[in-house]
Scaffold this motif. Structure first.
Motif, PDB file in Angstrom:
ATOM      1  N   ARG A  16       0.834  -1.195   0.000  1.00 36.43           N
ATOM      2  CA  ARG A  16       0.000   0.000   0.000  1.00 36.43           C
ATOM      3  C   ARG A  16       0.867   1.242   0.000  1.00 36.43           C
ATOM      4  O   ARG A  16       2.008   1.230   0.424  1.00 36.43           O
ATOM      5  CB  ARG A  16      -0.893   0.006   1.224  1.00 36.43           C
ATOM      6  CG  ARG A  16      -1.942  -1.080   1.202  1.00 36.43           C
ATOM      7  CD  ARG A  16      -2.787  -0.962   2.429  1.00 36.43           C
ATOM      8  NE  ARG A  16      -3.347   0.372   2.521  1.00 36.43           N
ATOM      9  CZ  ARG A  16      -4.620   0.640   2.667  1.00 36.43           C
ATOM     10  NH1 ARG A  16      -5.465  -0.335   2.770  1.00 36.43           N
ATOM     11  NH2 ARG A  16      -5.046   1.868   2.751  1.00 36.43           N
ATOM     12  N   MET A  17       0.248   2.381  -0.495  1.00 34.68           N
ATOM     13  CA  MET A  17       0.956   3.656  -0.459  1.00 34.68           C
ATOM     14  C   MET A  17       1.131   4.082   0.985  1.00 34.68           C
ATOM     15  O   MET A  17       0.263   3.841   1.826  1.00 34.68           O
ATOM     16  CB  MET A  17       0.118   4.737  -1.169  1.00 34.68           C
ATOM     17  CG  MET A  17       0.503   4.984  -2.589  1.00 34.68           C
ATOM     18  SD  MET A  17      -0.154   6.567  -3.132  1.00 34.68           S
ATOM     19  CE  MET A  17      -1.525   6.050  -4.081  1.00 34.68           C
ATOM     20  N   ARG A  21       2.416   9.739   1.203  1.00 33.84           N
ATOM     21  CA  ARG A  21       2.236   9.748  -0.252  1.00 33.84           C
ATOM     22  C   ARG A  21       0.745   9.865  -0.592  1.00 33.84           C
ATOM     23  O   ARG A  21       0.378  10.564  -1.533  1.00 33.84           O
ATOM     24  CB  ARG A  21       2.836   8.481  -0.840  1.00 33.84           C
ATOM     25  CG  ARG A  21       2.950   8.503  -2.317  1.00 33.84           C
ATOM     26  CD  ARG A  21       3.739   7.304  -2.790  1.00 33.84           C
ATOM     27  NE  ARG A  21       3.842   7.311  -4.226  1.00 33.84           N
ATOM     28  CZ  ARG A  21       4.297   6.320  -4.937  1.00 33.84           C
ATOM     29  NH1 ARG A  21       4.744   5.228  -4.320  1.00 33.84           N
ATOM     30  NH2 ARG A  21       4.342   6.393  -6.227  1.00 33.84           N
ATOM     31  N   MET A  22      -0.101   9.182   0.135  1.00 28.23           N
ATOM     32  CA  MET A  22      -1.548   9.242  -0.090  1.00 28.23           C
ATOM     33  C   MET A  22      -2.059  10.667   0.131  1.00 28.23           C
ATOM     34  O   MET A  22      -2.851  11.182  -0.649  1.00 28.23           O
ATOM     35  CB  MET A  22      -2.271   8.265   0.841  1.00 28.23           C
ATOM     36  CG  MET A  22      -3.772   8.262   0.660  1.00 28.23           C
ATOM     37  SD  MET A  22      -4.264   7.564  -0.908  1.00 28.23           S
ATOM     38  CE  MET A  22      -4.452   5.884  -0.435  1.00 28.23           C
TER      39      MET A  22
END
Length: 171
Positions: A16-17, A21-22
């Motif tokens: 997952r990010m 970053r998300m």
């Protein structure tokens, strides 16, 4: 594991990010959407949020116009006046200048300005011809035409424009 070979038919899922970053991608998307909304609300165009109105509508086909200068010989024939015949100020400069004078004369209701300019061109033409600076025939007059082509997708009318005399002079 590094060096392990996976069969081609298996898909390896990436992790997952990261939360940072998300948030960064979400903030960028929010800025782009908000920028478009603000420009739409204010009816302004700021790059990169411009709506590019030049391409947003279909333009109505407009007729194309051009102007031509023709000389009148003593026997009544018309000949096109070329840049070689007009001297240092070629026809590419003379035609727009004459058209501006014509429009100015129409606005001010004083066509004498345009007639004087065309008479001056006629006199200059004849002086240059007598000095043998060009090999054109003797002229007793000049006519300034406007050519108009109505829009045609296939240009079927390219050799048959509508032709109107804007003004003419005789010596």
């Amino acid at each position: 594991m590094p060096g392990e070979q996976y069969p081609i038919h298996e898909i390896r899922m990436s992790p997952r990010m990261s939360p940072f970053r998300m948030m960064l991608v979400s903030a960028l998307a929010l800025v782009i959407v908000a920028g478009h909304l603000v420009d739409a609300w204010k009816q302004k165009d700021h790059w990169p949020f411009a709506a590019y109105p030049m391409f947003a509508r279909v333009n109505k086909p407009e007729p194309f116009t051009s102007e031509e200068l023709w000389g009148v010989t003593p026997d009544g024939r018309e000949i096109p006046v070329t840049s070689k015949m007009t001297g240092i100020m070629g026809t590419n400069r003379i035609r727009p200048s004459l058209f501006r004078l014509y429009r100015h004369g129409q606005r001010t209701k004083n066509p004498k300005i345009t007639q004087d300019a065309l008479l001056g061109l006629l006199r200059d033409y004849e002086q240059r011809r007598q000095r043998r600076e060009h090999d054109g025939p003797q002229l007793i007059g000049m006519r300034f035409y406007q050519l108009k082509w109505d829009f045609d997708w296939w240009a079927k009318n390219r050799d048959a424009p509508q032709r109107a005399v804007l003004f003419e002079v005789h010596s």
